[in-house]
Design a protein around this motif. Sequence first.
Motif, PDB file in Angstrom:
ATOM      1  N   PHE A 112       7.527  13.838   1.500  1.00 35.59           N
ATOM      2  CA  PHE A 112       8.032  12.475   1.648  1.00 35.59           C
ATOM      3  C   PHE A 112       9.554  12.467   1.569  1.00 35.59           C
ATOM      4  CE2 PHE A 112       3.842  10.722  -0.296  1.00 35.59           C
ATOM      5  CZ  PHE A 112       3.188  11.037   0.874  1.00 35.59           C
ATOM      6  N   LEU A 168      -2.738  13.649  -2.283  1.00 38.14           N
ATOM      7  CA  LEU A 168      -1.941  13.152  -3.409  1.00 38.14           C
ATOM      8  C   LEU A 168      -2.756  12.237  -4.295  1.00 38.14           C
ATOM      9  CD1 LEU A 168       0.833  12.750  -4.822  1.00 38.14           C
ATOM     10  CD2 LEU A 168       1.190  10.832  -3.269  1.00 38.14           C
ATOM     11  N   MET A 169      -3.486  11.317  -3.702  1.00 39.95           N
ATOM     12  CA  MET A 169      -4.266  10.368  -4.493  1.00 39.95           C
ATOM     13  C   MET A 169      -5.462  11.066  -5.144  1.00 39.95           C
ATOM     14  SD  MET A 169      -2.388   7.744  -4.046  1.00 39.95           S
ATOM     15  CE  MET A 169      -3.184   6.237  -4.575  1.00 39.95           C
ATOM     16  N   THR A 199       7.811   4.221   3.633  1.00 41.70           N
ATOM     17  CA  THR A 199       6.845   3.440   2.851  1.00 41.70           C
ATOM     18  C   THR A 199       5.793   2.828   3.767  1.00 41.70           C
ATOM     19  OG1 THR A 199       8.544   2.895   1.212  1.00 41.70           O
ATOM     20  CG2 THR A 199       6.565   1.529   1.232  1.00 41.70           C
ATOM     21  N   THR A 234      -1.399  12.028   1.959  1.00 44.17           N
ATOM     22  CA  THR A 234      -1.663  10.867   1.122  1.00 44.17           C
ATOM     23  C   THR A 234      -2.984  11.019   0.374  1.00 44.17           C
ATOM     24  OG1 THR A 234      -0.458   9.486   2.687  1.00 44.17           O
ATOM     25  CG2 THR A 234      -1.935   8.376   1.143  1.00 44.17           C
ATOM     26  N   LEU A 273       3.780   1.379  -1.332  1.00 38.57           N
ATOM     27  CA  LEU A 273       4.321   1.464  -2.691  1.00 38.57           C
ATOM     28  C   LEU A 273       3.339   2.166  -3.616  1.00 38.57           C
ATOM     29  CD1 LEU A 273       5.935  -2.085  -3.152  1.00 38.57           C
ATOM     30  CD2 LEU A 273       7.091   0.087  -2.699  1.00 38.57           C
ATOM     31  N   ALA A 274       2.054   1.889  -3.413  1.00 32.65           N
ATOM     32  CA  ALA A 274       1.037   2.541  -4.249  1.00 32.65           C
ATOM     33  C   ALA A 274       1.097   4.054  -4.080  1.00 32.65           C
ATOM     34  CB  ALA A 274      -0.350   2.020  -3.881  1.00 32.65           C
ATOM     35  N   VAL A 275       1.345   4.484  -2.852  1.00 30.84           N
ATOM     36  CA  VAL A 275       1.412   5.932  -2.591  1.00 30.84           C
ATOM     37  C   VAL A 275       2.703   6.517  -3.158  1.00 30.84           C
ATOM     38  CG1 VAL A 275       1.460   7.702  -0.806  1.00 30.84           C
ATOM     39  CG2 VAL A 275       0.001   5.691  -0.522  1.00 30.84           C
ATOM     40  N   ARG A 311       3.232   5.302   4.782  1.00 28.51           N
ATOM     41  CA  ARG A 311       2.255   5.557   3.708  1.00 28.51           C
ATOM     42  C   ARG A 311       1.257   4.412   3.649  1.00 28.51           C
ATOM     43  NH1 ARG A 311       1.799   9.937   4.413  1.00 28.51           N
ATOM     44  NH2 ARG A 311       3.246   9.550   6.102  1.00 28.51           N
ATOM     45  N   GLY A 312       1.759   3.205   3.845  1.00 29.01           N
ATOM     46  CA  GLY A 312       0.850   2.064   3.885  1.00 29.01           C
ATOM     47  C   GLY A 312      -0.121   2.167   5.058  1.00 29.01           C
ATOM     48  N   LEU A 313       0.377   2.661   6.177  1.00 29.17           N
ATOM     49  CA  LEU A 313      -0.497   2.844   7.339  1.00 29.17           C
ATOM     50  C   LEU A 313      -1.611   3.836   7.022  1.00 29.17           C
ATOM     51  CD1 LEU A 313       2.085   3.008  10.284  1.00 29.17           C
ATOM     52  CD2 LEU A 313       0.595   1.109   9.649  1.00 29.17           C
ATOM     53  N   ARG A 370       0.839  -1.208   0.000  1.00 26.41           N
ATOM     54  CA  ARG A 370       0.000   0.000   0.000  1.00 26.41           C
ATOM     55  C   ARG A 370       0.866   1.248   0.000  1.00 26.41           C
ATOM     56  NH1 ARG A 370      -3.146  -1.511  -2.786  1.00 26.41           N
ATOM     57  NH2 ARG A 370      -1.799  -3.330  -2.869  1.00 26.41           N
ATOM     58  N   VAL A 401      -3.037   4.258   4.249  1.00 27.51           N
ATOM     59  CA  VAL A 401      -4.048   3.571   3.431  1.00 27.51           C
ATOM     60  C   VAL A 401      -4.855   2.595   4.290  1.00 27.51           C
ATOM     61  CG1 VAL A 401      -4.427   2.057   1.465  1.00 27.51           C
ATOM     62  CG2 VAL A 401      -2.646   3.816   1.362  1.00 27.51           C
ATOM     63  N   LEU A 402      -4.151   1.803   5.093  1.00 29.86           N
ATOM     64  CA  LEU A 402      -4.857   0.835   5.934  1.00 29.86           C
ATOM     65  C   LEU A 402      -5.777   1.530   6.934  1.00 29.86           C
ATOM     66  CD1 LEU A 402      -2.943  -1.228   4.642  1.00 29.86           C
ATOM     67  CD2 LEU A 402      -2.849  -2.358   6.870  1.00 29.86           C
TER      68      LEU A 402
END
Lengths: 199, 199
Positions: free
Chosen positions: B127, B108-109, B164, B105, A169-171, B167-169, A167, B171-172
């Motif tokens: 970042f 950005l998305m 990374t 995040t 990595l997606a960002v 950033r995954g956090l 996830r 999203v989760l």
Amino acid sequence: MRPREFDHDEVLRIAFDQFWRKGVRGTSLSDIARDAAVQRGSLYNAFGSKEALFLQAYERYAGDYLAKLQKALGAGSLRKRLTAFFDLTITNFRSGTPPRGCPTTRGLMELGGAEGEGLDDNARQAFANLISRITALLQDTLAAGAARGEFDGNPAAAALHIVTVTRGLAVLERAFGDEPQLRKIAAHTIDLVLGRNGG
Amino acid sequence: MRPREFDHDEVLRIAFDQFWRKGVRGTSLSDIARDAAVQRGSLYNAFGSKEALFLQAYERYAGDYLAKLQKALGAGSLRKRLTAFFDLTITNFRSGTPPRGCPTTRGLMELGGAEGEGLDDNARQAFANLISRITALLQDTLAAGAARGEFDGNPAAAALHIVTVTRGLAVLERAFGDEPQLRKIAAHTIDLVLGRNGG
DNA sequence: ATCAGTTTTTGACACGATGTCGAGAAAGCA
DNA sequence: TGCTTTCTCGACATCGTGTCAAAAACTGAT
């Protein structure tokens, strides 16, 4: 009854392509209608609303993606499988010109959190599914190949970590668009989880 | 010349609060105008456009956040600093009712990738800044405390990995909203990077 | 073959959002 | 007091979503 004048699945495919490239909010139903050569009203009639159309298009995509995932996780050593998994993930993010990123992550950040909690369930499902598949993979490795020392950590924690990294990595893909960097992070993650000598 | 009738900074604060809670595309300038008790036209006059307003509001937020970041990374053992960093990150995501997630995040998305490449630069900057700060932290630890064995990996790769994961956090957090889970992932990441006995 | 029923198509409409523009109001300065 | 500059405010054009009613096209039964 009068038959539909367009191919339901084809429209979903075209719609998802647009959503993937331009985002859900950045894509209008007029865009999709033009691309698919269908009247805008017919889209509402057939799919209900923009968000409903996106969700159906997403489900179609998710089904396709699942097949690739099965293949990536299905053969070879643990390290090979994880490498194939990250490779599939990154290749998917970097597909298209310009690269389209991760549709699940983007859709989740775009739709979830406002009022319409549309993609929340789908993304949650997709992530949860991913986590349990990788957990199972690690558990199997742990049980079957403990002697070989491929992996000796906590399967659930490691799987969660791995999915979290994908996830991230997606960002980072959106922020930097640096594919070699993404692949380095992936390789580093595998090393961390397996131990630099594992697998 | 005639002075402005509203507080420039106050409006940025109000605007960012709305953007954070509802997303950029989910927030209208009418919403902000109502909340700030300012005419919509005045916002265009003062800030240019919706995206420009968001960017200015974001910069203001980023400045505030930087101060907290300095504090978190600034004292204690390496493990303590990294723990404080993850704690700051997660606490930030989970602030507000309901929790607002990561504005960088999400922005950005939401913005990046369509046509307007608005937040790309800011997010990239944020970042990259984070990565180099943590890289420096790890390098310093490596140089100063190698004997103590706090950390013996590759500083750049480890820092990239850590960012990374954050950033995954982000999203989760949107997908599951499960704060304990996020904290477990953070702890696990620190263990992986430092070694379970490090620090 | 015709006709009723059902679903799709189609265009018009209402509504809200972004962004522009110009007229009027208000503050500061000579 | 009068001039100038800037802001404020409402009107307007444009686009996007979503709804609705009427027309069109196919099905199946009489």
